[in-house]
Design a protein around this motif. Structure first.
Motif, PDB file in Angstrom:
ATOM      1  N   SER A  56       0.727  -1.311  -0.087  1.00  0.00           N
ATOM      2  CA  SER A  56       0.079  -0.052   0.008  1.00  0.00           C
ATOM      3  C   SER A  56       0.957   1.196   0.042  1.00  0.00           C
ATOM      4  N   ARG A  91      -3.842   4.419   0.713  1.00  0.00           N
ATOM      5  CA  ARG A  91      -4.556   3.633  -0.197  1.00  0.00           C
ATOM      6  C   ARG A  91      -3.970   2.170  -0.548  1.00  0.00           C
ATOM      7  N   ASN A  92      -4.687   1.192  -0.992  1.00  0.00           N
ATOM      8  CA  ASN A  92      -4.068   0.147  -1.553  1.00  0.00           C
ATOM      9  C   ASN A  92      -3.479   0.080  -2.945  1.00  0.00           C
ATOM     10  N   VAL A  93      -4.026   1.279  -3.973  1.00  0.00           N
ATOM     11  CA  VAL A  93      -3.658   1.224  -5.164  1.00  0.00           C
ATOM     12  C   VAL A  93      -2.174   1.694  -5.188  1.00  0.00           C
ATOM     13  N   ASP A 104      -8.629   5.165  -2.404  1.00  0.00           N
ATOM     14  CA  ASP A 104      -9.479   4.150  -2.760  1.00  0.00           C
ATOM     15  C   ASP A 104     -10.862   4.411  -3.009  1.00  0.00           C
ATOM     16  N   LYS A 160     -14.309   2.342  -3.688  1.00  0.00           N
ATOM     17  CA  LYS A 160     -14.935   1.085  -3.978  1.00  0.00           C
ATOM     18  C   LYS A 160     -15.848   0.949  -5.043  1.00  0.00           C
ATOM     19  N   SER A 189      -8.245  -0.904 -10.611  1.00  0.00           N
ATOM     20  CA  SER A 189      -8.683  -0.113  -9.476  1.00  0.00           C
ATOM     21  C   SER A 189      -9.366   0.801  -9.924  1.00  0.00           C
ATOM     22  N   ILE A 226      -9.957   4.893  -8.442  1.00  0.00           N
ATOM     23  CA  ILE A 226      -9.549   5.698  -7.694  1.00  0.00           C
ATOM     24  C   ILE A 226     -10.084   7.108  -7.674  1.00  0.00           C
TER      25      ILE A 226
END
Length: 446
Positions: free
Chosen positions: A269, A301-303, A321, A323, A332, A334
């Motif tokens: 992350s 964020r995870n991206v 992020d 969803k 992904s 964003i």
């Protein structure tokens, strides 16, 4: 000497082609006086200077008589063994080289080599810190108009932290000497920025921590008047492994902001620290760092994508992020936000393919109406209406070296970046009106 050969028959045409290639290669390598430019201001040589510059190696050989191994910086713009730069402002470039002496293994030196009359000679030598060289840069940090040498040494090879030293160039008659300003500072990364609007660049340095118990933070270092002063400091999230990208955003009638994109300790992350000068506190601050939790959460964020100006409005956005139901694992979503008045404000949504290195804006009015598909074999991302299942558009990256226009009939190039064409095709979707012209504006490489 000339070589004359006669071939009979068309079958021997391949031999003629081979000879032509060999002659071409010989002509290429017979040229002298190569030099490669890394930028307008900086001239970098190949690993071994040739032509007129071959004497540079000879000068270093004579200076280090017991032998040496050349060392190359591993990071930054100057990543060859010999770097050419006019450090004393006389219009002639000096050569800077890093090396490990054979009679003092495990150490590293920096030599400055200059042409005097018709010969090169080592005019200054600095004993480095540690075992390796991480980076070299040239920045005016004391307002003198001349650029200082900013060198990051590695005490431990392949370390995440480096010893940053700033060397001021002093010239007296025909002699050049390097004098370190202040003491070295342990850093992970740094950037030159006028953080306090005094018209002189400071070095904003970023330090790593090790979990919640160790200090991690940023310091604004001033080298004005040839002295090192820490103008301000702020704590930062210590649960990261590196600051991999730093950007400066110039704000009209306000202080410059620095966006520091960091990779988490887990490597899975990212987060962004925003750092700038605050008159109210008389120091630099990071508005999203929490002193109570020791974490920076709002920009995490995870991206794995860095902050950037995503919509070409001149302002840097921070990725968060978003969803979205049933997204393929390769894609992904964003939510891009700008920092205004101490808060993050939404600007755009994008779909991002990190592996294919692009992101494309999806207008807000469509973001909850789309269904996204991805073909792992063809690398085609398709966007359709969630209700009607009618395709709105598709995007595919194609290597330029393998691009065959006949195989992509009906596609249009919407982005030409480095070694790839990004091709797109739109469908007749009544619910999602995105045209090829729109896609040329929406798509960006990452």
């Amino acid at each position: 000497m000339f070589l004359i050969m006669v071939f009979k028959g068309g079958e021997n045409l391949k031999y003629i082609k081979c000879i032509a290639c060999v002659l071409g290669i010989c002509a290429l390598f017979s040229a002298c006086n190569f030099q490669f430019s890394s930028s307008i201001d900086d001239l970098i040589s190949p690993i071994s200077p040739i032509g007129d510059n071959a004497d540079i190696k000879t000068a270093l050989d004579e200076y280090v008589q017991n032998g040496y191994d050349l060392k190359t910086p591993t990071y930054g713009k100057h990543i060859t063994s010999y770097t050419f730069f006019d450090i004393d402002g006389d219009g002639e470039k000096e050569a800077i080289a890093f090396y490990e002496p054979s009679d003092d293994l495990g150490t590293i030196d920096m030599a400055v080599i200059k042409k005097r009359d018709d010969a090169f000679e080592v005019i200054e030598n600095i004993k480095g810190m540690g075992k390796d060289i991480h980076s070299l840069d040239f920045i005016d940090v004391n307002g003198s108009g001349n650029k200082e040498l900013v060198v990051c040494w590695d005490v431990i090879r392949n370390s995440s932290s480096h010893e940053m030293c700033v060397y001021e160039v002093k010239k007296k008659k025909d002699k050049i000497s390097l004098s370190e300003i202040g003491e070295s500072i342990t850093v992970n990364n740094y950037i030159a920025v006028d953080i306090n609007n005094d018209s002189v660049d400071e070095l904003l340095v970023f330090k790593l921590g090790n979990g919640s118990s160790s200090y991690a933070g940023a310091e604004a270092c001033s080298y004005l008047y040839g002295k090192l002063r820490i103008l301000g400091e702020t704590k930062l999230d210590s649960h990261i492994s590196s600051y991999n990208e730093l950007k400066v955003e110039e704000i009209e009638n306000d202080y410059n902001r620095v966006y520091a994109d960091a990779i988490s300790s887990s490597g899975s992350s990212m987060l962004t620290e925003i750092v700038y000068w605050s008159d109210a506190y008389g120091t630099i601050i990071s508005p999203f760092y929490s002193y109570s939790s020791g974490r920076t959460k709002d920009t995490a964020r995870n991206v794995m994508i860095t902050s950037r100006d995503i919509n070409s409005d001149g302002i840097i956005e921070v990725p968060n992020d978003k969803k979205l139901s049933s997204l393929p694992i390769q894609i992904s979503c964003i939510d891009w936000k700008v920092y205004k008045k101490s808060i993050l404000i939404h600007t755009d949504y994008t779909l991002c393919s990190v592996s294919d290195r692009y992101t494309v804006i999806i207008p807000d009015k469509y973001i909850d109406k789309i269904s996204v598909g991805y073909d792992e074999k063809t690398r085609i991302m398709s966007v359709s209406s969630k209700d009607s299942r009618i395709e709105a558009f598709r995007i595919v990256p194609v290597l330029k070296a393998t691009y065959d226009k006949r195989k992509f009939e009906g596609y249009t190039t919407v982005l030409d970046d480095s070694g790839y064409y990004y091709l797109a095709k739109t469908g007749d979707n009544p619910d999602i009106d995105i045209t090829i012209k729109d896609l040329k504006t929406y798509i960006k490489s990452i």
